[in-house]
Design an enzyme around this catalytic site. Sequence first.
Site, short mmCIF file in Angstrom:
data_model
loop_
_atom_site.label_atom_id
_atom_site.label_comp_id
_atom_site.label_asym_id
_atom_site.label_seq_id
_atom_site.Cartn_x
_atom_site.Cartn_y
_atom_site.Cartn_z
CD GLU A 16 11.91 -1.98 13.26
OE1 GLU A 16 11.58 -3.00 12.63
OE2 GLU A 16 12.32 -2.00 14.42
CB THR B 90 -0.16 2.36 4.90
OG1 THR B 90 -0.04 1.30 3.96
CG2 THR B 90 -1.62 2.62 5.20
N GLY C 35 9.36 -5.47 4.14
CA GLY C 35 8.89 -4.75 5.32
C GLY C 35 9.40 -3.34 5.26
CG ASN D 161 -1.91 1.12 1.23
OD1 ASN D 161 -1.77 2.09 0.47
ND2 ASN D 161 -2.93 1.01 2.07
MO1 MOS Z 1 10.09 -2.33 16.61
S1 MOS Z 1 11.62 -1.75 17.80
O1 MOS Z 1 10.53 -3.86 16.19
O2 MOS Z 1 8.73 -2.08 17.42
#
Ligand code: MOS
Length: 744
Positions: free
Chosen positions: A706, A635, A703, A632
Site C-alpha cells: 500500500e 516480490t 510491510g 524478497n
Molecule cells: Mo488492502 S485495502 O488492506 O487489501
Amino acid sequence: MSPEPAAASPSRTAVGRETVRVDGPLKVSGAARYTADFHFPDMLYAVPVCATIASGTIAAIDTKAAEAMPGVRKIYTRDTIGKFYRVPASGGGIIDERRPPFEDDTIRYYGQYVALVVADTFEQAIAAAHRVKTSYRAAAFDVSTALSPEETPKVKSRRGDPNAAFDAAAVKIDHVYNTPIETHSSIELHASVATFDGSHFTLYETTQAVGNFRDVLAQMLGVPKENVRVVTEYLGTGFGGKLWPWPQSLLAVAAARDLRKPVKLVMTRQMTFESAGHRPHTRQRVRLGATAEGKLVSLRHDYAYSRAPLSSYAENCGESSGFMYSTPNLSVSEAFATRNVGVPTSMRGPGAVPGLYALESAIDELAVALKMDPVALRLHNEPAIDESKNIPFSSRHLKECLATGAETFGWSRRTPAVGSMRENGAVLGWGMAACTWMAARWEAQVSVMFNDDGTLRVASGTQDIGTGTYTVLAQMAAELAGVDVGKIKVLIGDSSLPPGPISGGSMATASLVPAVAQATREAIRNLIAAARESDSHFANVPVDRLAFHEGRVHRKDQPPGEGRQFEEVLASARLGHVEGRGKSEGTFRNKNPTVSTHSFGAHFVEVAWQPEIARLRINRTVSVIDGGRIVNPLTARNQIEGAVTMGIGMALFEETHYDHRHGMPINSNLADYIMATHADTPPMEVIFLDYPDTHLNEMGVRGIGEIGLAGVAAAITNAVYHATGVRVRDLPVKIEDLLASSVA
Ligand code: MOS
C-alpha cells in the site's frame, strides 16, 4: 542484491534474497486453482437478479416465465431463500454490508440483489435471470458528487491552536481537493463455489481473509464455526475489494443449503461495480500556515467522504496528517454524506491514499508560495518524534528517502519555473511527494512440521493474494530452520488451518514472523527430543547435549556434519513428523504504544506535456521505500511497481461515474472504467532502504504494497503543475483541465 551464499550454508540468507515465486510454475502452467476453477459433480450455477432502481421498495417479483425456462432449478426471493442472521457489531467477524441479502424489500442502491436464479448451466441461469420481472415503488435518491456533511464534523486529532496560528501565519494555503469513487478492478472476478453435506459447509471463495469469512458465514447461517470451511488457494488479487464478505457469497451458500448440491456463483464485472465495494468519494480541505522561512505553524485537514445507507465504513483520510510533518498546531476532522451507492470498503491504502493526495498537493502548493524547493520544504519540517502521540518513531528514514530519491532522479537539475524544462519538443514536469503507511501486526498462528520425507511444512490460515505470501513464508521458514527454500511446503488459504492473518493493511508478512519463528523453534525442540528416542546415534544423549544446525541434529561435542538430517532422525524414531506451533500477538490491542510504527517513502515523477496535441505522459518514476527489512526484493519491487501503476491510474484515469437518472454505475466494465495499462507505465525505479524495524518483529519486517500507492497521485499532479501551471485539485487529471495552460 546479495551474492549467492557459499554452498556450505545454502539457506542462511533466505530472507533478503531475490527469490522467484515458489508458486510461479503452478501459475504459468495453469495448475494453480483459482476459485472459479473448482468444479464438482452435479454442480449448479447461480445468477443474481439485481435491482434497477437506486432507492425505493420492491412491489412485486414475477418469476413464472423464468421458472419455465430450460434448466432452471429454483428461483429464490426473500420468501424462499431461507433464514439468515446478522453479524454482531463486534466479535462475530467483519463485514461491510451487515444487512443480509433479501432481508427486507427496501432498495438502497442500484444493483442490490432481489432474487437468485439457480440452473444447470450458467447460460441457462443468466437467461432466466433476465426473465425475472421485478416491479418497484421508486423513491428519490442521491448519487451526487458534491459532498455536504450531514453532521457536525468529528475531530480526529488536535493540538495547539490551529485556527489562531493559521490566521497569524505569514504564508497560507487553503484549498479543497476531491477524489472520485474508484472501483477495485481485480482481473479475477469475485466467485463462490459452495457445497453442503447436510451439516458442514465448504466454500471455495475469493477472499483476502479465509478465517474472517468463515466466522461471518457461521454467524449469518446460524451454525458453529466448526461447521464452516473456507478455501482460497490462489487469488487473482483483491486490493481490499475481497477483504470482507459480500452478499452474493451467502446467496450461493443458501442455494447449496437448500438444494444439497454444489452451487457456483461468479459475479459479472458490472455487479462488481454495483455491490462489491469501492473507494468512496472524498472532499478534503487542507489549510497550511507557515513562517516566511517555511516552518509549518498550522495544519488543518478537514475531510468528508461518501458512504452508503446501513454502512459505517469510514475513509480515514487524516490517518497520517498528525505525524507526517512537524507543526505545533493541528486539527484533523472527519465527516460523511450518505449516497445511494453500494457499500464502500477499503481500497489499497484506504484513508491515507486519498489523504496524502490532498496533503502532499497542499505541501507542494506551499512550496510554490514560499518559492522553496518541495524536497527542501519537507526536510525542513521533518518531525523528531510522532507529535500526534508524543512518542518516538520505531524507525523513520523519510529524510533519507527524500535525499536518495532526489539524487537518483537528478532533482538538482530541476528548474522551478513552470514550463521551464523541455526535451524532444515536450514540456517536462518534475514533481515529487512523500508517503507513509501504517505498520502493525494482526494476530497469527502458524504450524511448522519436520516431515520424514525431508520436507518442512509451514501452515497458516492466511492466504496469498498475489503478493508472494507462499514465497516469503517459505523464505522465513528456510531461514529459521536452515533448510533449502525448495524443501519447504507452504500450506495456506484454508480456514481449517491455524488462524492466520488477513491479507490486508500490508501486514500479513510482519504478522507471520513471530509465529513462524516460535513454531520453528518449538519444532526444532521437539525434533531434538525425538532424536533421543531414536534407536541409534543419539539414543539416550541428554537433550542439553544436542543441537540443531541447518537441518541436522548433532551432538554439541561433535561438528554438525557428524549429525543426522532431520528425516533420518524421524525415521529412526519411527515418527512421521514433529510439529511446533507459534503465535503472534496483534499490536492493535496495545492502546499505549511506546513507539510509532509506520513505513515511509518518496516518489519522484517526470511527466511530458505536449500542448499542441494535448498529450500527457508519465516518462519515468523513482520510488524510495523505507519499509523495514525486505524479505524478497523481487516480490517487493513487484508490489511497488504495481502500486505506482495503480497511482498512475488514480491520477490520470480511474473514476466510477453514476447515472443521475437511475443511480447506476455506468462505466461498469473494463472498457469504460479506464485503468493504467502497460502502455501508460514508464520505466519505474524502485529503491528499498532496508532498515530492519525490530520493534515489530525479530526480522525487522514491516510491510509493503500500500505504501507504494500512497503519494503517487500527488507526485504526478505536482509534476503536472510544474509542466503546465495548472493545479489539479480534482482527480483524475482531465486533458480539458490542462488546456487552460498558458505554457506553449
Ligand atoms: Mo488492502 S485495502 O488492506 O487489501
